[in-house]
Design a protein around this motif. Structure first.
Motif, mmCIF file in Angstrom:
data_model
loop_
_atom_site.group_PDB
_atom_site.id
_atom_site.type_symbol
_atom_site.label_atom_id
_atom_site.label_comp_id
_atom_site.label_asym_id
_atom_site.label_seq_id
_atom_site.Cartn_x
_atom_site.Cartn_y
_atom_site.Cartn_z
ATOM 1 N N LEU A 193 0.840 -1.206 0.000
ATOM 2 C CA LEU A 193 0.000 0.000 0.000
ATOM 3 C C LEU A 193 0.875 1.257 0.000
ATOM 4 N N ALA A 194 1.910 1.236 0.826
ATOM 5 C CA ALA A 194 2.762 2.421 1.001
ATOM 6 C C ALA A 194 3.545 2.752 -0.265
ATOM 7 N N ARG A 195 3.835 1.730 -1.049
ATOM 8 C CA ARG A 195 4.662 1.916 -2.236
ATOM 9 C C ARG A 195 3.916 2.646 -3.359
ATOM 10 N N HIS A 196 2.585 2.566 -3.342
ATOM 11 C CA HIS A 196 1.816 3.155 -4.446
ATOM 12 C C HIS A 196 1.904 4.687 -4.442
ATOM 13 N N THR A 198 -0.739 6.911 -2.663
ATOM 14 C CA THR A 198 -0.867 6.780 -1.211
ATOM 15 C C THR A 198 -0.059 7.854 -0.507
ATOM 16 N N THR A 199 -0.685 8.528 0.471
ATOM 17 C CA THR A 199 0.084 9.506 1.247
ATOM 18 C C THR A 199 0.365 9.030 2.671
ATOM 19 N N HIS A 200 -0.481 8.189 3.220
ATOM 20 C CA HIS A 200 -0.268 7.698 4.586
ATOM 21 C C HIS A 200 -0.711 6.240 4.671
ATOM 22 N N VAL A 201 -0.011 5.449 5.485
ATOM 23 C CA VAL A 201 -0.522 4.127 5.863
ATOM 24 C C VAL A 201 -0.346 3.964 7.370
ATOM 25 N N TYR A 202 -1.447 3.688 8.045
ATOM 26 C CA TYR A 202 -1.418 3.514 9.491
ATOM 27 C C TYR A 202 -2.029 2.187 9.886
#
Lengths: 158, 153
Positions: A87-90, A93-97
């Motif tokens: 998810l973070a690599r896309h 995407t600006t945030h992953v929590y």
């Protein structure tokens, strides 16, 4: 430890810096210190991670990012790390929590996506779903902005 | 917004130098006069593209605690409840979202204790019972910019 002057500096910097040739000189004058002292302290905050950066903060809707989708994914514990990385690599995407779950809220990974339309966000989510193998998710659009502001630190609350 | 504005916004979102003449120094990097950068940023701010130009601080490093809260609020009480929540200085973002949990807000407070007190007050003042706290347990990425160069319009 932050002293009184540090708090005064942060209180000024959390507002707007002047759009002038020497903005920190203007702020230093307001604080009654030299520009050199102010820049020294700001660079120290930066090193310590207190200050992330001095930067432009956009009004995303005005700037062309019209759909702001918070996607909550139902992911088992053993897959969490791997899925979060995908998810973070896309690029959208600006945030992953990772957040706690509840009986009526089993979604533990939250990713924030900015797109120009809901259709674009849905396309990206579909792509991410295929990449991660996770097909249980909630796309939560912000359908109305009720408040959006920057935090004001060191100001007495109510 | 022209191409130079887009380039300028992409760069200034990542950071403005902590130097005596930051706009001049930025200009050197992208080949524009410092004066022109200042004029362009003024215009982008007046047109509402820019919300703020200033410091972005780490609430955690400043010793503050933050959380995300989701609530289920009936339609007839929605704005009344939103108003109570928004009255708190530490509520920085509040959105209606398309779910039975239809109101989502972030709350920042100087201590865990203060955070708990505010949430208790909100519960009491609004009478809302269906509410979940979703503090970040782990953080995986914080991109500092959005690519403005590939915008469609």
């Amino acid at each position: 430890m932050l002293d009184k002057l540090d708090q005064e500096i942060i209180k000024l910097l959390q507002e707007n810096i002047p759009l002038a040739e020497q903005p920190y000189m203007i702020l230093a004058n307001q604080l009654g210190i030299t520009e050199e002292e102010l820049l020294k302290r700001l660079n120290k905050y930066k090193e310590e991670g207190i200050l992330r950066r001095v930067a432009v903060i956009l009004n995303h809707r005005e700037a062309g990012f019209k759909a702001n989708g918070m996607v909550a994914w139902l992911v088992s514990k053993d897959k969490r790390e791997e899925v979060a990385k995908i998810l973070a690599r896309h690029s959208a995407t600006t945030h992953v929590y990772q957040r706690p779950t509840y009986p009526d809220w089993p979604y533990s990974l939250f990713s924030m996506l900015h797109g120009q339309s809901q259709a674009e966000v849905e396309e990206i989510v579909q792509e991410l779903s295929e990449l991660t193998g996770i097909d249980d998710y909630q796309i939560l659009y912000s359908t109305e902005e009720l408040k959006k502001t920057s935090m004001k630190y060191f100001i007495e609350e109510q | 917004m022209d191409e130079i504005d887009q380039q300028l916004l992409t760069i200034t979102q990542q950071g403005i130098p902590l130097t005596s003449t930051p706009y001049h120094d930025l200009g050197q990097q992208i080949g524009i006069d410092g004066e022109e950068i200042i004029e362009r940023l003024k215009k982008l701010k007046n047109n509402g593209y820019i919300r703020r130009i200033g410091g972005i601080f780490s609430s955690k490093r400043l010793g503050y605690i933050s959380t995300l809260v989701a609530m289920e609020v009936s339609e007839d009480r929605f704005y009344e409840v939103a108003k109570i929540i928004n009255s708190y200085l530490g509520v920085t973002h509040n959105y209606r979202r398309n779910h039975s949990y239809n109101l989502w807000f972030t709350l920042i407070a100087p201590s865990q204790q203060r955070l708990a007190v505010i949430l208790k007050e909100i519960k009491e003042k609004t009478g809302i019972t269906r509410m979940i706290e979703l503090p970040a347990e782990r953080f995986f990425k914080l991109a500092v910019k959005l690519e403005l160069d590939n915008r469609g319009d």
